[in-house]
Motif scaffolding. Structure first.
Motif, mmCIF file in Angstrom:
data_model
loop_
_atom_site.group_PDB
_atom_site.id
_atom_site.type_symbol
_atom_site.label_atom_id
_atom_site.label_comp_id
_atom_site.label_asym_id
_atom_site.label_seq_id
_atom_site.Cartn_x
_atom_site.Cartn_y
_atom_site.Cartn_z
ATOM 1 N N LYS A 144 16.167 11.639 70.910
ATOM 2 C CA LYS A 144 16.889 10.853 69.813
ATOM 3 C C LYS A 144 15.685 10.922 68.616
ATOM 4 C CE LYS A 144 19.525 7.911 68.232
ATOM 5 N NZ LYS A 144 20.706 8.261 67.320
ATOM 6 N N PHE A 145 16.059 11.381 67.687
ATOM 7 C CA PHE A 145 15.268 11.932 66.289
ATOM 8 C C PHE A 145 15.402 10.550 65.419
ATOM 9 C CE2 PHE A 145 16.358 15.982 67.860
ATOM 10 C CZ PHE A 145 14.852 16.566 68.022
ATOM 11 N N ASN A 195 9.371 7.896 50.789
ATOM 12 C CA ASN A 195 9.887 9.122 50.487
ATOM 13 C C ASN A 195 11.130 9.165 50.843
ATOM 14 O OD1 ASN A 195 7.452 9.970 49.777
ATOM 15 N ND2 ASN A 195 6.817 10.550 51.803
ATOM 16 N N PHE A 196 11.869 8.383 51.768
ATOM 17 C CA PHE A 196 13.264 8.593 52.402
ATOM 18 C C PHE A 196 14.113 7.372 52.111
ATOM 19 C CE2 PHE A 196 10.732 11.626 55.053
ATOM 20 C CZ PHE A 196 11.102 12.677 54.549
ATOM 21 N N THR A 197 13.865 6.798 51.077
ATOM 22 C CA THR A 197 14.728 5.420 51.063
ATOM 23 C C THR A 197 16.257 5.680 51.021
ATOM 24 O OG1 THR A 197 14.414 5.619 48.383
ATOM 25 C CG2 THR A 197 12.633 4.171 49.783
ATOM 26 N N GLY A 198 16.942 5.016 52.080
ATOM 27 C CA GLY A 198 18.192 5.155 52.171
ATOM 28 C C GLY A 198 18.723 6.528 52.525
ATOM 29 N N ASP A 199 17.884 7.282 52.721
ATOM 30 C CA ASP A 199 18.714 8.591 53.372
ATOM 31 C C ASP A 199 18.236 8.940 54.703
ATOM 32 O OD1 ASP A 199 19.963 9.398 50.844
ATOM 33 O OD2 ASP A 199 17.996 10.459 50.171
ATOM 34 N N GLU A 200 17.648 8.178 55.324
ATOM 35 C CA GLU A 200 17.038 8.374 56.766
ATOM 36 C C GLU A 200 18.260 8.683 57.716
ATOM 37 O OE1 GLU A 200 16.603 5.495 55.369
ATOM 38 O OE2 GLU A 200 14.561 5.273 54.782
ATOM 39 N N SER A 201 19.671 7.868 57.713
ATOM 40 C CA SER A 201 20.602 8.176 58.629
ATOM 41 C C SER A 201 21.170 9.811 58.311
ATOM 42 C CB SER A 201 21.771 7.252 58.366
ATOM 43 O OG SER A 201 22.189 7.404 57.186
ATOM 44 N N LYS A 202 21.023 10.071 57.036
ATOM 45 C CA LYS A 202 21.430 11.588 56.788
ATOM 46 C C LYS A 202 20.691 12.693 57.254
ATOM 47 C CE LYS A 202 23.837 10.421 52.437
ATOM 48 N NZ LYS A 202 23.703 10.773 51.108
ATOM 49 N N ILE A 203 19.143 12.193 57.394
ATOM 50 C CA ILE A 203 18.184 13.135 57.761
ATOM 51 C C ILE A 203 18.251 13.180 59.259
ATOM 52 C CG2 ILE A 203 15.778 13.607 58.013
ATOM 53 C CD1 ILE A 203 15.606 12.386 55.090
ATOM 54 N N GLU A 204 18.371 12.178 60.022
ATOM 55 C CA GLU A 204 18.639 11.924 61.419
ATOM 56 C C GLU A 204 19.481 12.553 61.700
ATOM 57 O OE1 GLU A 204 18.481 7.730 61.849
ATOM 58 O OE2 GLU A 204 16.344 7.535 61.491
ATOM 59 N N THR A 205 20.902 12.537 60.944
ATOM 60 C CA THR A 205 22.119 13.233 61.426
ATOM 61 C C THR A 205 21.803 14.573 61.506
ATOM 62 O OG1 THR A 205 23.327 11.423 60.763
ATOM 63 C CG2 THR A 205 24.612 13.443 61.293
#
Length: 137
Positions: free
Chosen positions: A74-75, A82-92
């Motif tokens: 599970k990533f 550096n990743f404010t708010g985009d964590e879920s997009k990157i994880e997906t």
């Protein structure tokens, strides 16, 4: 010509450094794949005897690989500046990339990585832009 000699010297240095490691890897491979140095000699001498090799090293390696690769990773990208708010997009994206890599290889990438790590003590994993391959062909 001096550059060529540097490469030759470096290659010889690496070969000398890794000789012991390579010998150990060959020994572990031989145990895993049911081979040993005197196998052909023993088979020649004992024509009427069934030679039995203990499957313990092979079974132990396979069991360890199966246990360690039973659950897909599970990533998670930690929150940070550096990743404010985009964590879920990157994880997906990473999770999708991992799933597609498993489909493309036809087996679990994690299984192959774990097998290599336990058998040789190291793994190598890289991502390759498929457009490079398409352009090549």
């Amino acid at each position: 010509m001096a550059k060529l000699q540097e490469f030759v010297d470096r290659a010889n240095d690496l070969k000398a450094r890794y000789t012991e490691r390579d010998a150990m890897c060959d020994e572990v491979e031989a145990m895993n794949f049911f081979e040993w140095a005197g196998k052909s000699e023993a088979e020649r001498k004992a024509q009427n005897v069934k030679i039995t090799i203990s499957p313990d090293p092979h079974n132990q390696l396979k069991s360890a690989v199966q246990m360690m690769s039973a659950i897909e990773p599970k990533f998670r990208v930690p929150e940070g500046k550096n990743f404010t708010g985009d964590e879920s997009k990157i994880e997906t994206f990473i999770q999708t990339l991992w799933a597609e890599a498993n489909k493309l290889s036809g087996s679990s990438v994690l299984y192959d990585l774990t097998y290599s790590a336990l058998l040789y003590g190291e793994t190598h994993l890289a991502t390759v832009d498929m457009l490079d391959y398409v352009g090549y062909y």
